[in-house]
Structures are given as C-alpha cells and as structure tokens.
Design an enzyme around this catalytic site. Structure first.
Site, PDB file in Angstrom:
ATOM      1  N   GLU A  15       2.611   6.212  -2.939  1.00  0.00           N
ATOM      2  CA  GLU A  15       3.661   7.134  -3.373  1.00  0.00           C
ATOM      3  C   GLU A  15       3.854   7.101  -4.884  1.00  0.00           C
ATOM      4  O   GLU A  15       4.172   8.135  -5.498  1.00  0.00           O
ATOM      5  CB  GLU A  15       4.971   6.809  -2.647  1.00  0.00           C
ATOM      6  CG  GLU A  15       4.935   7.081  -1.151  1.00  0.00           C
ATOM      7  CD  GLU A  15       4.745   8.547  -0.815  1.00  0.00           C
ATOM      8  OE1 GLU A  15       5.311   9.409  -1.518  1.00  0.00           O
ATOM      9  OE2 GLU A  15       4.016   8.838   0.146  1.00  0.00           O
ATOM     10  N   ILE A  51       0.824  -1.200   0.000  1.00  0.00           N
ATOM     11  CA  ILE A  51       0.000   0.000   0.000  1.00  0.00           C
ATOM     12  C   ILE A  51       0.861   1.254   0.000  1.00  0.00           C
ATOM     13  O   ILE A  51       0.552   2.247  -0.669  1.00  0.00           O
ATOM     14  CB  ILE A  51      -0.955  -0.018   1.210  1.00  0.00           C
ATOM     15  CG1 ILE A  51      -2.047  -1.083   1.030  1.00  0.00           C
ATOM     16  CG2 ILE A  51      -1.608   1.336   1.422  1.00  0.00           C
ATOM     17  CD1 ILE A  51      -1.745  -2.428   1.577  1.00  0.00           C
ATOM     18  N   ASP A  52       1.976   1.235   0.725  1.00  0.00           N
ATOM     19  CA  ASP A  52       2.843   2.398   0.840  1.00  0.00           C
ATOM     20  C   ASP A  52       3.428   2.771  -0.518  1.00  0.00           C
ATOM     21  O   ASP A  52       3.386   3.935  -0.939  1.00  0.00           O
ATOM     22  CB  ASP A  52       3.958   2.109   1.841  1.00  0.00           C
ATOM     23  CG  ASP A  52       4.350   3.324   2.650  1.00  0.00           C
ATOM     24  OD1 ASP A  52       3.660   4.358   2.566  1.00  0.00           O
ATOM     25  OD2 ASP A  52       5.333   3.236   3.405  1.00  0.00           O
ATOM     26  N   ASP A  53       4.008   1.805  -1.217  1.00  0.00           N
ATOM     27  CA  ASP A  53       4.555   2.082  -2.542  1.00  0.00           C
ATOM     28  C   ASP A  53       3.465   2.535  -3.497  1.00  0.00           C
ATOM     29  O   ASP A  53       3.673   3.453  -4.300  1.00  0.00           O
ATOM     30  CB  ASP A  53       5.244   0.833  -3.092  1.00  0.00           C
ATOM     31  CG  ASP A  53       6.685   0.740  -2.640  1.00  0.00           C
ATOM     32  OD1 ASP A  53       7.547   1.311  -3.312  1.00  0.00           O
ATOM     33  OD2 ASP A  53       6.938   0.107  -1.605  1.00  0.00           O
ATOM     34  N   HIS A  91       0.200   8.272   4.074  1.00  0.00           N
ATOM     35  CA  HIS A  91       0.498   8.310   2.645  1.00  0.00           C
ATOM     36  C   HIS A  91      -0.743   7.980   1.819  1.00  0.00           C
ATOM     37  O   HIS A  91      -0.952   8.556   0.742  1.00  0.00           O
ATOM     38  CB  HIS A  91       1.636   7.347   2.325  1.00  0.00           C
ATOM     39  CG  HIS A  91       2.934   7.739   2.948  1.00  0.00           C
ATOM     40  ND1 HIS A  91       3.948   6.843   3.213  1.00  0.00           N
ATOM     41  CD2 HIS A  91       3.395   8.948   3.387  1.00  0.00           C
ATOM     42  CE1 HIS A  91       4.966   7.482   3.771  1.00  0.00           C
ATOM     43  NE2 HIS A  91       4.653   8.753   3.885  1.00  0.00           N
TER      44      HIS A  91
END
Length: 674
Positions: A402, A397-399, A473
C-alpha cells in the site's frame, strides 16, 4: 465551494468533481460534494510531520492488563487507576459483561479481566455492577473456563495455580529453525509474546494479591479443576501428554541448561527492543517483555526497562471525560498510505504539499535492516515498510504494497529517491512470496499447523499463513509497477482465483471479512488485466449485490469468522460500504442501481464535518478473537470510493519491469472454496 488549504493549495469542489459532474445527475453531485467535505476533513487531520493516525480501538483487556502490570511492578498510581476504571466501567453492558467488539456477545475472559481491574480500582464485589459480572462469570464456568492468557495474569497474584497452566520452557529457544515448534514456526506477534512468557513460566512469580477472588470460582472445594485428557491418538491428546512431560521436565531440567536458556531469552528480547522502547510496536509483547526482564533482574531504572515503560505510556489515549483507553498498537504508516491513496483518488493534485509531506514521511519510515523474516529468507535484501512508528524488526507485506501504491500517486520533487525506495520494497516483498504463490503478512511460508494445537495457544491466530487480502494488495501493487505479466504475479492471481468461495466472495483475514476480502481482490484482479466479464469477477459482483442492505450500504459482523451464516451480514458501516463499492466500481458497475444506492448511503450518512460515525469493529487482529476499530477507516475508505466514483479507476502505470512481454491471465478456478 472552493477552499484554500493551510498549505496555500486550492482544493475546492471543482478539484474533486470535475467539470462534467453537474451533468451526471444528483447521485454524482452528491458524491462530489461528499468527497469534497471528506477530503477537507482528512487534510485537516494530517500531522505537521506528514503522517495520519487514527485511534486503534480494541477491548478492555488492554486496559485491565495495563493495571495488572503496574500492580505487579509496584508502580500503580491512583490517577491512572481511576482513569482506566472510568473507561472500563463505561464499556460494561447491562448484563454485567464485556464484549470484545461493538455489539458482540459477552466474552468470559474479557469480563474476568475487567472485573479484576475494577477490584483493583476499589469497586466492591457486592456493588450491583460487580455482582452482575461475577454472577455471569460463575454461570459460564468461572476462572477455570477463562483462556490461558487470562489465567497467567491471575497466576501472577496467586489467583490461579501455575501447576494448572501449560508449561513453556525457555529451552524452546534452542530449537533450530528446521525443527517443528521452533519459535520461528509462530507468527511474529506470537513469538514476540512467547519468548518472554517462557521466562515468566520458568520463574512462576507470585506477588501478594490485594484481595481474594473466591466469588469467581464455581466450586471453592476444587478451584483449579483439571481438564480431562483427550484420546491419546488425537492431536489434542498428544499435546496434552506432551505438556505433562514438560511439567515433569521442569522438575529435572539441568540448571546450567536452564540458565543458558534464560540468558538467551534475555538477549533475544533486548535485541528486539525498538528505538522507542517498545517491542514490535504492539502492546502485548511489550508488557510481557517488561515482566520477563524484571524477573531476570532488570530494575525499573535500567535504560531498557525505563524505555519500555515509557513506550507503554504512549499507547494511552486520554479522553475528554477523563477516561484512559489503551491502544494495542498504533498504525501511522498504514493510516498514512491509505490517506494518500484516498486523497489522490479524490482528485487532490499529485504535487499537493500535503501529499508530498506524507511521501517524505513515508520514505523516512522505510525499513533498511534485516529482521526475523530473514530466518526463512536469509539471502533477501531488506526493504519495505512496517505498520507502526517504530518497528524495524517486522516490516510487513501489506503495508509495503500500500505504501508503494501511495508513493506512485505523489509527484515528489526527488523521484530518484522514490524509485529507489520503491524498488527495494518491491524486491523485498516479491522475495517474501510463499511457496503456494501467495503472501502472508510478515513471514514467508509461516504455515505449520502444529503451533495452533499447543495447549497454550487457545487465543487467536499464532501463525501467519497467506491471505487473500494481502495477496490482492501485492497483485495490485505489482500491476501498478508494470509487473502484471511477471510469473510471480501470475502465481498470485492463480492462487486468488482458486481461493474464491463458492458464493463468489473471498475471505478477509485482516479486515471484516468477506466484504473486505472481496473488496480487496476484485480491484487487484482487474488492475492486473482480468476483464470485468471474467467469471470470477461476475460471481463476486453477484455476491455483493445479494448482501447489500435495504439502506443501500453494506456491513458484516465479526461473527462471520466463526459462523459462515454471518458472511456479508451486519449493520451498514461506512468502511464496509466503501469496500463493496471499490469492488463494484473496479468491475465496471458504476452506472448500476446497486452502486448508486451505495453512494447514496455514504452521502446520506456523512456528518456535517465530512466524517462518518462508525462504532462497529471492521478490522481484525485475530479473526474473531481480537477485533479492531480503526477510527480512520471510516474516513479513508469512503473517500477513496467516492473519489473513484467521480474520477474513475486510478491509473498508475505501466512501468517497465523484467518479465515476459506478454502473459496469459489464469482462467477461473473451478469450484471455488467450500
């Protein structure tokens, strides 16, 4: 100070500073000049294919275990051993120990593994540096006090007894996903390690040891002491007794069931091998998967094994001095999206060839197949991005958040393609929201407390609960997509407000630590519509001001994960200073003395080539247990902060999206976390 890039584009100081920079005073001029140098340095590091990747530095256990693996398989060679030993020796401290992060305290398990690796390299136990290490190991409990993973490596060569290790039966794979302690209750990195280790545990292999390790035991008469049982009614005591039961089960396990479990484990492992031969794009699961398949009869020339071993070679970083360091992972997707954000926010035109090339590469890395995340979300369509070059089983999810933020900063010649990929990524990541309204990194609702209680799990996080940084994020990305009023975004905002610490900071799961958490959350909240005057934002600003160092920078030691007294405290670093500045700038503090001093720190510590020195570890694999120095953090985050100081906050939207036309931002939660 105008420069022409290799692509023919012009990106001089004027492109970064703007026409009114000179009128803003010396701090603004210093920021513009530092941003121009940093921008040129970063542009020069882009690969021809469009990606960026910095070294991902961890600790010497990676290098020691690589040598032990090669010894176990019978493929260790002198050149590799010499180069690895050169690196390991260089990391030893004066007291004979090794740490897991720069400036950190001695670590027993890292010291044991490094010592054994140097014995493999031929270092004599009575050599001064080895004698110092063994004396320290004995003084701190010897091999018996090392973590389970270290003792598993020792057991492979008869240096430790398999009977004195927790049992991991391969029948664990047969537990359905709704039964506690099934493999999907573990975080993806843990399950990828545990499944092959069930095979190793079942086989209990022992290769002839090339030497004894008697000097690392505290008592030669009792080299394998048994840990006393905790009270039966405690969780620890209950799991200790369950482990005893599993050791008994091992003696009577039905052969047919055990054989079927081993076959299932082999299929599970092989099915998750990536196209580049690795597993999950990370070194530890790859190492244990190679050992497990070898024990199951796969010879070293089998295509699966050959590809796996070749993938491990790609984790090696060869230094100019001849030393060889092993990366635990490689981070090209993460590094590339952060680099694009930094360059765009520093004024690089949205259609600059470097940004378009990066966008093309990121679009090619989109994950379009289902992975283990689908066990908890079976109806969710795939989408999103992973962290590594090849990892289609575990997008995160983080990548994804971003990458979407990065793609929206690029004027791509095929906007329809970009919109389609972004739509899939947004849909997938929204579908991965946990029940509490927040987001974890890889899985939804991966929050069972039971895996952490197993005797086997004495090193690092083994579950993937939602965190403030990942959730922030996501909120920032959704706001950029015009979804600030979406009920799911509002639930994320409400969770973030409730998670704020009493002092005004937020805990940073994947970066160190409270500075990272706060630097992630404040820009997300303001992007989603919270006023800079909101009480939560003002508390965060006050906390950041209170922990600024006398030199104008910010820093936080990894010890803050264990000791709250370290929160916001540590030697100033470029990346952590940038995180603090990103929060303060988002909170409207651009004209404050605190921000000017922070900008002054970045400008004053920049090297002539536009980069920064940063030996400190500001990234996190497992809080406290496994720390990371992302070598590109020292470049991308300072450039982002300098760019936003010069140009102001980025404007990415709004973009129409389904949801209510108007929405109320949740109020600040009372009390905060304690």
């Amino acid at each position: 100070m105008t420069a022409t890039t290799d692509d023919g584009g012009t990106c001089g100081a004027d492109a970064v500073s703007g026409p009114d920079a000179a009128a803003r005073g010396p701090v603004a001029r210093a920021a513009a000049e530092a941003a121009a140098r940093a921008r040129d340095h970063l542009l020069g590091r882009q690969d021809a294919e469009g990606w960026w990747k910095g070294v991902l530095e961890t600790n010497v256990t990676m290098d020691a275990e690589d040598l032990l693996l090669r010894q176990f398989l019978g493929i260790r060679d002198e050149a590799t051993t010499h180069a690895a030993a050169l690196f390991i020796r260089g990391e030893q401290r004066e007291d004979g120990t090794w740490a897991t992060f720069h400036g950190g305290p001695p670590d027993l398990s890292a010291t044991v593994e490094a010592y054994v690796a140097l014995r493999l390299a031929g270092d004599a136990p009575d050599a001064p540096h080895m004698a110092r290490a063994s004396a320290w190991i004995r003084a701190h409990g010897g091999l018996a006090a090392a973590r389970v993973f270290t003792r598993i490596w020792l057991a492979l060569f008869g240096w430790w007894s398999w009977d004195r290790l927790p049992e991991l039966p391969p029948e664990l794979l047969f537990l359905p996903s709704w039964v506690p302690l099934n493999i999907y209750d573990f975080g993806c990195w843990a399950r990828q390690t545990i499944v092959p280790l069930t095979v190793v545990s079942a086989h209990r292999p022992v290769r002839p040891a090339p030497f004894a390790l008697d000097e690392l035991h505290t008592d030669a008469r009792d080299p394998y002491p048994t840990k006393p049982l905790a009270p039966a009614l405690s969780w620890e005591g209950a799991f200790q007794r369950m482990d005893k039961g599993l050791h008994l089960y091992r003696r009577f396990a039905p052969r047919g069931l055990r054989r079927a479990a081993m076959n299932s484990a082999a299929r599970w492992i092989v099915e998750r091998q990536e196209n580049d031969g690795c597993w999950g794009g990370i070194q530890p699961p790859a190492v244990y998967s190679v050992i497990a398949l070898h024990l199951l009869g796969y010879d070293l020339e089998h295509p699966v094994m050959r590809a796996g071993l070749e993938s491990l070679d790609r984790f090696a970083v060869w230094r100019a001095d001849g030393a060889r360091m092993i990366e635990a992972c490689q981070s090209p997707v993460w590094d590339t999206c952060l680099a694009v954000i930094a360059l765009a926010d520093a004024g690089v035109p949205a259609d600059h060839p470097a940004l378009v090339r990066a966008a093309d590469w990121m679009l090619g890395e989109e994950v379009v197949r289902r992975g283990d995340w689908a066990v908890r979300r079976p109806r969710l369509a795939p989408g999103g991005w992973a962290f590594e070059f090849h990892n289609d089983n575990y997008p995160d999810i983080d990548d994804t958040a971003e990458v979407v933020l990065a793609l929206r900063r690029v004027r791509h010649p095929d906007p329809v393609r970009v919109d389609a990929a972004v739509a899939r990524g947004v849909s997938w990541s929204l579908g991965m929201q946990s029940r509490n309204g927040a987001w974890g990194a890889f899985d939804a609702d991966n929050t069972s407390p039971l895996p952490n209680l197993l005797p086997f799990c004495d090193f690092g996080e083994v579950i993937d609960p939602p965190s403030a940084d990942v959730t922030a994020h996501m909120v920032e990305m959704l706001a950029g997509e015009g979804r600030a009023g979406d009920p799911r975004t509002l639930r994320g905002i409400a969770w973030l407000l409730a998670e704020q610490e009493a002092d005004g900071s937020w805990f940073g799961r994947w970066g160190t630590n409270y500075i990272y958490g706060t630097g992630s959350v404040v820009p997300a909240l303001t992007a989603a519509g919270l006023s800079a005057a909101h009480p939560a934002v003002r508390r965060a600003v006050a906390w950041l001001e209170s922990v600024q160092n006398p030199d104008g920078g910010w820093g936080e030691d990894q010890r803050s994960y264990r000791d709250r007294a370290w929160a916001g405290k540590g030697e100033s670093t470029a990346s952590q200073t940038a995180w603090a500045l990103l929060a303060l700038l988002a909170a409207g503090e651009r004209e404050s003395e605190v921000v000017e001093r922070g900008i002054g720190f970045l400008a004053g510590t920049q090297l002539p080539d536009g980069s920064w020195e940063e030996p400190h570890f500001t990234g996190t694999g497992f809080p406290w247990d496994f720390s990371i120095n992302y070598h590109l953090y020292r470049q991308v985050f300072p450039l982002t902060a300098l760019g936003r100081y010069v140009h102001g906050e980025p404007r990415l939207g709004p973009r129409p999206a389904p949801g209510p036309a108007t929405a109320t931002v949740p109020p600040a939660a009372s009390g905060g976390r304690s």
